[in-house]
Design a protein around this motif. Sequence first.
Motif, mmCIF file in Angstrom:
data_model
loop_
_atom_site.group_PDB
_atom_site.id
_atom_site.type_symbol
_atom_site.label_atom_id
_atom_site.label_comp_id
_atom_site.label_asym_id
_atom_site.label_seq_id
_atom_site.Cartn_x
_atom_site.Cartn_y
_atom_site.Cartn_z
ATOM 1 N N GLU A 1 -11.310 9.089 -4.271
ATOM 2 C CA GLU A 1 -10.576 8.044 -4.967
ATOM 3 C C GLU A 1 -10.243 6.888 -4.029
ATOM 4 N N PHE A 2 -10.277 5.692 -4.582
ATOM 5 C CA PHE A 2 -9.832 4.504 -3.856
ATOM 6 C C PHE A 2 -8.319 4.428 -3.975
ATOM 7 N N ARG A 3 -7.632 4.497 -2.840
ATOM 8 C CA ARG A 3 -6.178 4.448 -2.792
ATOM 9 C C ARG A 3 -5.754 3.179 -2.047
ATOM 10 N N PRO A 4 -5.536 2.079 -2.751
ATOM 11 C CA PRO A 4 -5.228 0.816 -2.074
ATOM 12 C C PRO A 4 -3.859 0.828 -1.406
ATOM 13 N N CYS A 5 -3.672 -0.050 -0.455
ATOM 14 C CA CYS A 5 -2.412 -0.130 0.279
ATOM 15 C C CYS A 5 -1.733 -1.477 0.028
ATOM 16 N N ILE A 6 -0.421 -1.450 0.103
ATOM 17 C CA ILE A 6 0.379 -2.673 0.116
ATOM 18 C C ILE A 6 1.317 -2.531 1.306
ATOM 19 N N ASP A 7 0.915 -3.076 2.442
ATOM 20 C CA ASP A 7 1.707 -2.968 3.670
ATOM 21 C C ASP A 7 2.640 -4.163 3.775
ATOM 22 N N ILE A 8 3.904 -3.907 4.043
ATOM 23 C CA ILE A 8 4.918 -4.970 4.046
ATOM 24 C C ILE A 8 5.602 -5.019 5.404
ATOM 25 N N HIS A 9 5.595 -6.192 6.013
ATOM 26 C CA HIS A 9 6.174 -6.388 7.348
ATOM 27 C C HIS A 9 6.931 -7.708 7.363
ATOM 28 N N ASN A 10 8.156 -7.663 7.794
ATOM 29 C CA ASN A 10 9.006 -8.867 7.837
ATOM 30 C C ASN A 10 9.090 -9.557 6.469
ATOM 31 N N ILE B 1 -2.219 -5.640 9.368
ATOM 32 C CA ILE B 1 -2.025 -5.773 10.804
ATOM 33 C C ILE B 1 -2.928 -4.805 11.552
ATOM 34 N N VAL B 2 -3.051 -5.021 12.855
ATOM 35 C CA VAL B 2 -3.690 -4.040 13.731
ATOM 36 C C VAL B 2 -2.629 -2.988 14.032
ATOM 37 N N GLY B 3 -2.868 -1.768 13.573
ATOM 38 C CA GLY B 3 -1.842 -0.734 13.620
ATOM 39 C C GLY B 3 -1.226 -0.512 14.980
ATOM 40 N N GLU B 4 -2.052 -0.436 16.033
ATOM 41 C CA GLU B 4 -1.524 -0.113 17.346
ATOM 42 C C GLU B 4 -0.742 -1.272 17.965
ATOM 43 N N SER B 5 -0.774 -2.452 17.331
ATOM 44 C CA SER B 5 -0.060 -3.613 17.874
ATOM 45 C C SER B 5 1.391 -3.685 17.405
ATOM 46 N N LEU B 6 1.781 -2.840 16.448
ATOM 47 C CA LEU B 6 3.112 -2.919 15.857
ATOM 48 C C LEU B 6 4.188 -2.582 16.882
ATOM 49 N N GLN B 7 5.201 -3.449 16.966
ATOM 50 C CA GLN B 7 6.326 -3.241 17.887
ATOM 51 C C GLN B 7 7.629 -3.490 17.138
ATOM 52 N N ASP B 8 8.543 -2.523 17.238
ATOM 53 C CA ASP B 8 9.848 -2.715 16.617
ATOM 54 C C ASP B 8 10.631 -3.812 17.318
ATOM 55 N N ALA B 9 10.517 -3.853 18.649
ATOM 56 C CA ALA B 9 11.227 -4.879 19.420
ATOM 57 C C ALA B 9 10.677 -6.258 19.041
ATOM 58 N N GLY B 10 11.509 -7.076 18.444
ATOM 59 C CA GLY B 10 11.090 -8.404 18.039
ATOM 60 C C GLY B 10 10.319 -8.442 16.748
ATOM 61 N N ASN B 11 10.142 -7.275 16.098
ATOM 62 C CA ASN B 11 9.410 -7.208 14.825
ATOM 63 C C ASN B 11 8.033 -7.852 14.933
ATOM 64 N N GLU C 1 -1.499 -9.861 13.467
ATOM 65 C CA GLU C 1 -1.753 -9.988 12.041
ATOM 66 C C GLU C 1 -3.214 -10.327 11.752
ATOM 67 N N ASN C 2 -3.805 -9.574 10.807
ATOM 68 C CA ASN C 2 -5.126 -9.922 10.290
ATOM 69 C C ASN C 2 -5.033 -10.818 9.066
ATOM 70 N N PHE C 3 -3.933 -10.651 8.312
ATOM 71 C CA PHE C 3 -3.803 -11.371 7.050
ATOM 72 C C PHE C 3 -2.341 -11.378 6.626
ATOM 73 N N VAL C 4 -1.882 -12.513 6.120
ATOM 74 C CA VAL C 4 -0.540 -12.629 5.539
ATOM 75 C C VAL C 4 -0.706 -13.220 4.152
ATOM 76 N N TYR D 1 -7.409 -9.125 0.877
ATOM 77 C CA TYR D 1 -6.683 -9.345 2.124
ATOM 78 C C TYR D 1 -7.522 -10.138 3.127
ATOM 79 N N GLY D 2 -8.421 -10.954 2.607
ATOM 80 C CA GLY D 2 -9.189 -11.845 3.463
ATOM 81 C C GLY D 2 -10.460 -11.274 4.036
ATOM 82 N N GLY D 3 -10.829 -10.056 3.638
ATOM 83 C CA GLY D 3 -12.019 -9.410 4.173
ATOM 84 C C GLY D 3 -13.257 -9.623 3.312
#
Length: 264
Positions: free
Chosen positions: A2-11, A17-27, A31-34, A243-245
């Motif tokens: 099944e296709f399970r789409p995502c809705i990722d929300i940040h700030n 986003i690039v997952g490994e780039s996420l930092q809580d400090a400074g939020n 970003e790949n797409f906003v 998402y721009g892809g």
Amino acid sequence: MEFRPCIDIHNGRVKQIVGESLQDAGNLAEENFVADQDAAFYAKLYREAGIRGGHVILLNPEDSPCYAATREQALGALRAYPGGLQAGGGITPLNAADFLEAGASHVIVTSYVFRDGRIHYDRLERMRNAVGRKRLVLDLSCRRTSQGYMVVTDRWQKLTQERMGEELMNRLSDYCDEFLVHAVDVEGKSEGIEEELAAALGKWTGRPVTYAGGIHSFQDLELLHALGGNRLNVTVGSALDLYGGPLAWRRVLELCRQFNADSL
């Protein structure tokens, strides 16, 4: 599959986003797409297409000044598609009801049940008791290490001592309805899937599993289908045209449905 789409929300914004780039400090995050649209826009799109089981993920911690805006976006998406989406990101027994009452079919949990790099089964039982096994998804997102694939928590920032694999999934199956697994090393990079992880997940025949990470072509979907034996569900994020892809989301949906028809 099944296709399970995502809705990722940040700030407070829908993003990829690039997952490994996420930092809580400074939020901060790479970003790949906003999106210009809000989370409810995407929820309504998926509702109209009859796609169920997608996930709404809050990428800010509760103590972030951006959390309130992110939470409101998530709740708006859930209200726009009652029963059609799962919600994750900072879920605990204390706040799970807020997301379920807003319309989430399931809540997705990782960090609450981990402490000091290990699963705390008393917390896991508390979580299951709060929402019920059939409404709980455990996120076992993981990173490749010299010891194998190890589960990561706290928005993929903390490495645990729990090795991802059949033994762990068997042990946790009594507590949940499904598993969500992001291949964190390739998450948000659109450079191909984590084949070894996908193959391992495809051999497991227990609860439903959704794989996320690295999809960037229809060939990747075909490879995931083959490696997973049509047992893995799939999330596509940054590569979607939404998402721009380059990948048309309706074609992704059609291809997954064709896989299922061919397997009957």
